[in-house]
Design a protein around this motif. Structure first.
Motif, short mmCIF file in Angstrom:
data_model
loop_
_atom_site.label_atom_id
_atom_site.label_comp_id
_atom_site.label_asym_id
_atom_site.label_seq_id
_atom_site.Cartn_x
_atom_site.Cartn_y
_atom_site.Cartn_z
N THR A 53 25.94 41.30 47.37
CA THR A 53 25.50 42.05 46.20
C THR A 53 24.55 43.17 46.59
O THR A 53 24.66 44.31 46.09
CB THR A 53 24.81 41.11 45.19
N ALA A 56 26.51 45.91 48.21
CA ALA A 56 27.30 46.63 47.21
C ALA A 56 26.41 47.58 46.41
O ALA A 56 26.82 48.69 46.06
CB ALA A 56 28.01 45.65 46.28
N LEU A 132 33.91 37.39 49.73
CA LEU A 132 33.25 38.02 48.58
C LEU A 132 33.27 39.54 48.70
O LEU A 132 33.46 40.25 47.71
CB LEU A 132 31.80 37.53 48.49
N TRP A 133 33.09 40.03 49.91
CA TRP A 133 33.03 41.48 50.14
C TRP A 133 34.35 42.15 49.78
O TRP A 133 34.37 43.23 49.17
CB TRP A 133 32.69 41.73 51.61
N THR A 136 34.76 42.50 46.10
CA THR A 136 33.73 43.41 45.59
C THR A 136 34.14 44.86 45.81
O THR A 136 33.88 45.72 44.95
CB THR A 136 32.39 43.13 46.29
N GLN A 143 33.34 49.97 38.83
CA GLN A 143 31.89 49.90 38.69
C GLN A 143 31.27 51.29 38.69
O GLN A 143 30.32 51.57 37.94
CB GLN A 143 31.30 49.06 39.83
N VAL A 196 33.52 36.52 41.89
CA VAL A 196 33.76 37.94 42.16
C VAL A 196 34.97 38.47 41.39
O VAL A 196 34.99 39.63 40.98
CB VAL A 196 33.92 38.21 43.67
N ASN A 199 33.72 39.26 38.00
CA ASN A 199 33.00 40.53 38.00
C ASN A 199 33.97 41.71 37.99
O ASN A 199 33.74 42.70 37.28
CB ASN A 199 32.09 40.62 39.22
#
Length: 469
Positions: A53, A56, A132-133, A136, A143, A196, A199
């Motif tokens: 996070t 990011a 996770l990356w 993201t 985003q 994730v 998100n």
């Protein structure tokens, strides 16, 4: 297209501030919910999520920079009653955010493994962080658009539409995190990958809704999109504000990444300290995000006042909002102080992580009046287009004070994360004192577009930029 209300009365300021404050709390709740769900899975997931996070957020510096320039340009254009110019800056920002988001996401995808290793992510959590990356990065373009369109709503003083969108996004994210992360509501539990993917879906939904609402309001229309001829005249000021703002964000966010590295490489209890820092930052957001609402409000008000040629009014409004924000958030910090342990127990099941959360909150609740005041003063510089000051003050205190002192206390003298947290407190106090000096004694109004035009009245590019239609 609605005519913006440019009033600076207390009622107008409150109408501009409370929806943004509520929206910041929704953002806080989204982050808090994600960290809570991660904590229910394991401390390893919570630590890995924190690293990903934070990295990011670092990659968001590009859109943060563009948004700073756009806030100054749009708010000053509306203050000068140049509606068409404001429309074109909105269109430039939204389209630019899409292109930049795709570019940064592709780079992040291909160099993700190297980035995570550069950040010294502990081997124990590296596989989780890598998964996770990747997701993201898929969410990053959406985003970018969601962030940029939200800023454009605030710059044009339309603060209610993005609030309703934020509420919808928050609700979807909450249900998806609980459902796909922990298996609630009879949904399949995908663990940390469910977080994730939740998100990603929420960010796409927010970006789509904001774009549709901006189009409906008249600010995002095909006929108002900038031409190449207009861009040659209009981009210089946007870049003049955005480049120092971007540099400031890079310096600031890279500093936070280095702060995570300092904690991750502590001689003892580094994983718990990293998880504690991740969770502690979420609690701190309860205070910091409303401060950002004041930051955005003061940026718009200062931009409007300077665009209308009223620098004294801009300074008066700015100082009043700095004092109000610092007082209000300090009271909230005082209310939270007795419940540090309860908050830590809510965020983590691990006793070691709970102790680190309590340590972080102890130092950062004390720093509240300083951190909030400096945050709002940063908004003054954004509205005036004087982002050079943010770069010098925030960057200087972070890299010359916070990080060296954090390394000295955390790695050499104390040997614990408390040394890093104490360094954060000291640097916040110093940063606030310097920013207050800038606001009181430096001529930051000279960076506004109005003053720039006065020195370029014979420039044909500036003449085209000032055209209302």
């Amino acid at each position: 297209m609605p005519t913006p209300d440019l009033s600076t009365s207390p009622r107008a300021i409150w109408r501009l501030t409370w929806p943004q404050m509520l929206m910041m709390y929704l953002v806080f709740f989204m982050g808090f919910n994600t960290v809570w769900v991660a904590g229910q899975i394991s401390a390893d997931v919570q630590a890995a999520l924190g690293m990903v996070t934070q990295c990011a957020i670092f990659l968001m510096v590009v859109i943060m920079a563009v948004s700073s320039g756009a806030t100054a340009a749009v708010s000053q254009s509306l203050g000068a009653r140049k509606m068409r110019r404001a429309q074109r800056y909105v269109g430039t920002t939204v389209l630019g955010s899409l292109g930049l988001g795709l570019l940064v996401a592709v780079g992040g995808w291909f160099f993700g493994d190297g980035i995570l290793r550069l950040l010294m992510v502990p081997e124990r959590i590296l596989p989780i962080a890598r998964e996770l990356w990747q997701v993201t990065m898929l969410a990053l373009p959406a985003q970018y658009i969601y962030s940029a369109t939200g800023v454009m709503f605030r710059a044009t003083r339309q603060v209610l539409p993005p609030l309703w969108v934020a509420a919808l996004v928050c609700a979807v994210n909450l249900l998806a995190c609980l459902g796909f992360g922990l298996g609630w509501f009879g949904l399949p539990a995908f663990g940390y990958m469910g977080l994730v993917w939740a998100n990603l879906g929420a960010q796409c939904l927010g970006a789509l809704c904001n774009c549709l609402l901006l189009t409906n309001s008249g600010y995002l229309q095909r006929r108002a999109l900038p031409t190449l001829r207009w861009l040659r005249a209009g981009l210089p000021y946007l870049l003049r504000v955005a480049l120092p703002a971007g540099a400031a964000q890079i310096v600031w966010q890279s500093g936070y990444l280095t702060l995570f590295v300092l904690v991750a490489s502590l001689p003892t209890d580094s994983v718990n300290a990293l998880a504690g820092l991740t969770a502690g930052l979420r609690v701190e957001a309860l205070l910091f995000l409303p401060g950002m609402a004041f930051n955005m409000t003061v940026a718009v008000l200062v931009g409007n006042s300077l665009g209308a040629g009223k620098p004294e009014e801009a300074k008066r409004l700015a100082l009043n909002l700095v004092g109000l924000a610092a007082l209000a958030m300090s009271l909230v910090a005082a209310l939270l102080w007795p419940f540090r342990r309860e908050l830590a127990e809510l965020l983590s099941q691990e006793p070691g992580t709970q102790a680190q959360i309590i340590s972080y909150l102890t130092y950062n609740l004390i720093s509240t009046p300083f951190s909030i005041a400096s945050t709002v003063m940063g908004g003054i510089m954004v509205g005036a287009g004087a982002t050079q000051y943010n770069l010098m003050v925030y960057g200087g205190t972070f890299w010359l004070v916070r990080l060296p002192l954090g390394w000295l206390l955390g790695h050499l003298l104390w040997g614990t994360a408390s040394g890093v947290f104490a360094a954060m407190l000291f640097s916040q106090c110093l940063q606030t004192c310097i920013m207050l000096y800038v606001v009181l004694y430096r001529d930051w109004a000279r960076f506004a577009m109005r003053r720039w035009r006065e020195h370029h009245t014979e420039d044909r590019k500036s003449t085209r930029l000032n055209s209302s239609h």
